[in-house]
Write an enzyme that holds these catalytic residues in place. Structure first.
Site, PDB file in Angstrom:
ATOM      1  N   LYS A 214       0.793  -1.227   0.000  1.00  0.00           N
ATOM      2  CA  LYS A 214       0.000   0.000   0.000  1.00  0.00           C
ATOM      3  C   LYS A 214       0.825   1.278   0.000  1.00  0.00           C
ATOM      4  O   LYS A 214       1.571   1.545   0.921  1.00  0.00           O
ATOM      5  CB  LYS A 214      -0.901   0.013   1.230  1.00  0.00           C
ATOM      6  CG  LYS A 214      -2.015  -0.990   1.150  1.00  0.00           C
ATOM      7  CD  LYS A 214      -3.151  -0.559   2.077  1.00  0.00           C
ATOM      8  CE  LYS A 214      -4.098  -1.687   2.352  1.00  0.00           C
ATOM      9  NZ  LYS A 214      -3.996  -2.196   3.716  1.00  0.00           N
TER      10      LYS A 214
ATOM     11  N   GLY B  99       6.628  -6.579   9.848  1.00  0.00           N
ATOM     12  CA  GLY B  99       6.610  -8.042   9.968  1.00  0.00           C
ATOM     13  C   GLY B  99       7.138  -8.766   8.747  1.00  0.00           C
ATOM     14  O   GLY B  99       7.887  -9.739   8.870  1.00  0.00           O
TER      15      GLY B  99
ATOM     16  N   GLY C 137       4.976   0.275  11.482  1.00  0.00           N
ATOM     17  CA  GLY C 137       4.433   1.612  11.212  1.00  0.00           C
ATOM     18  C   GLY C 137       5.087   2.664  12.090  1.00  0.00           C
ATOM     19  O   GLY C 137       5.442   3.748  11.624  1.00  0.00           O
TER      20      GLY C 137
END
Ligand code: AMP
Length: 393
Positions: free
Chosen positions: A198, A352, A375
């Site tokens: 994304k 991850g 993040g």
């Protein structure tokens, strides 16, 4: 740097430690307990100092409702195994059950894990009354959940306003030290590698990184939004249509700043995301992609990226270069993992998937710092102040 747990007097105190025990659980079984292990040093320390340890975490996205699928109960059992001592479990993180469980623990095991904070919508809403209830379980507050520090939730931000003393746990402090050094004074060249699916998640980060890094290497599905912006053929590859303009702006800003922003030059294409699908490698400008999807970076891109990575002194990497979970599309990510491991300098990996990729490549111990916060580490390195860290003062 905020105060550390080591600056607190913990003897006889209830130490409320916000941890990140958001581990994968399937049918009650814990898949990977890295996140539990990561907070063991803080837990050991608090117990050694004579505190009663009250642990709180979120798990998954239960959306404010009690849901047994997201219960932290199996985590309490695993934690007890890892610590070699009993760990109490409170069926709720507030009210009677929590209060009573903490009282019990203070008299017995001296350690209790509270049920999933996100069973209450007030957690993510950073509701002040809820934060106050959590604070009622604490004499001192410790935040060791670096992976959640980029969110202003009741247990990471709101609670701090209702406790007398707050500090960073040992994991949080280690993260801030490693990442802080890179943010403030990176040895150059400083290269950021970004991949994954994304663009939307990483857009703000890319914008923040542009003035800080010397090169930005992009891979993964994210590349296709940039390709579409350049007018290249993308077939059925993942494209975020509404971000095409943003991708164009990023390229423009990189050019103005003389920053090296690299996109793949070749890729592995297949009709679908499937281990058995026929695949081939094409230059990214080749219209032969037809209606297939780009699923990994090709060897030409690996060679180009390796040459840039090889001369770097600081690297941050977040996000896979392709669908690395499936063998035919894993090579780009694995090769990049090996190249990053070979860097003579500081290497920081977050997220991850990238962590799984370095493990798969067998090079985990050659990475300077594996960040527990995907993040959070990206946002931090992008120069954003993390609410959970700011709150600690
Ligand atoms: P993210 O959560 O944004 O870091 O994305 C991680 C996911 O992106 C992984 O599950 C990868 O399989 C996926 N991914 C990476 N490259 C591609 C690609 N070219 N096409 C589809 N998915 C991809």
């Amino acid at each position: 740097m905020p105060r550390s747990i080591k600056d607190l007097d913990l003897k006889g105190k209830r130490a409320f430690i916000r941890v990140d025990f958001n581990v994968p659980i399937k049918d009650g079984a814990i898949g990977d307990d890295t996140r539990i292990r990561a907070s063991l040093p803080s837990i050991h320390y608090a117990l050694e100092q004579g505190a009663t340890v009250v642990l709180a975490s979120h798990l998954g996205r239960p959306k404010g409702k009690r849901n047994p699928e997201y219960s932290l109960k199996p985590v309490a059992a695993r934690l007890a195994e890892l610590l070699g001592r009993p760990v109490d479990f409170a069926e709720d993180c507030i009210r009677e059950q929590a209060v009573r469980a903490v009282e019990q623990a203070a008299k017995g095991s001296r350690i209790v894990l509270l049920e999933n904070l996100r069973f209450h919508p007030e957690e993510e809403a950073n509701d002040s009354a809820f934060a106050k209830q959590l604070a009622g379980l604490a004499d001192v507050y410790v935040n060791d959940a670096f992976g959640s520090a980029h969110r202003a939730h009741a247990s990471t931000e709101g609670i701090v306003h209702h406790v007398k003393e707050a500090a960073a746990g040992l994991l949080m402090a280690a993260e801030l030290e490693h990442l802080g050094r890179v943010l403030e004074n990176p040895e150059r060249p400083f290269v950021a590698i970004l991949g994954g699916a994304k663009v939307s998640d990483k857009l703000e980060v890319i914008e923040n990184l542009i003035p800080r890094v010397d090169a930005l290497l992009i891979g993964g599905a994210m590349s296709y939004t940039f390709f579409k912006a350049r007018g290249l053929p993308v077939g059925k590859s993942l494209v975020e249509e509404d971000l095409i303009g943003a991708a164009r702006d990023i390229e423009q800003r990189a050019k103005e700043r003389n920053l090296r922003l690299e996109l793949p030059v070749d890729h592995v294409v297949a009709p679908k995301i499937d281990a058995g699908a026929a695949f081939e490698t094409l230059p990214v400008a080749d219209a032969a992609i037809g209606d297939r999807m780009g699923l990994d970076i090709g060897p030409g891109t690996v060679a180009l990226y390796k040459s840039i990575i090889g001369s770097a002194k600081t690297i941050t990497w977040n996000g896979p270069m392709g669908v690395f979970e499936i063998e035919p599309f894993s090579h780009g990510t694995i090769d990049i993992a090996k190249a990053v491991a070979g860097v003579k300098g500081t290497t920081i990996i977050g997220g991850g998937d990238s962590i799984a990729a370095v493990a798969k490549a067998g090079v985990t111990d050659r990475i300077t710092h594996i960040s527990t916060g995907g993040g959070a580490s990206l946002e931090f390195l992008g120069g954003r102040k993390l609410p959970g860290v700011v709150a600690l003062g």
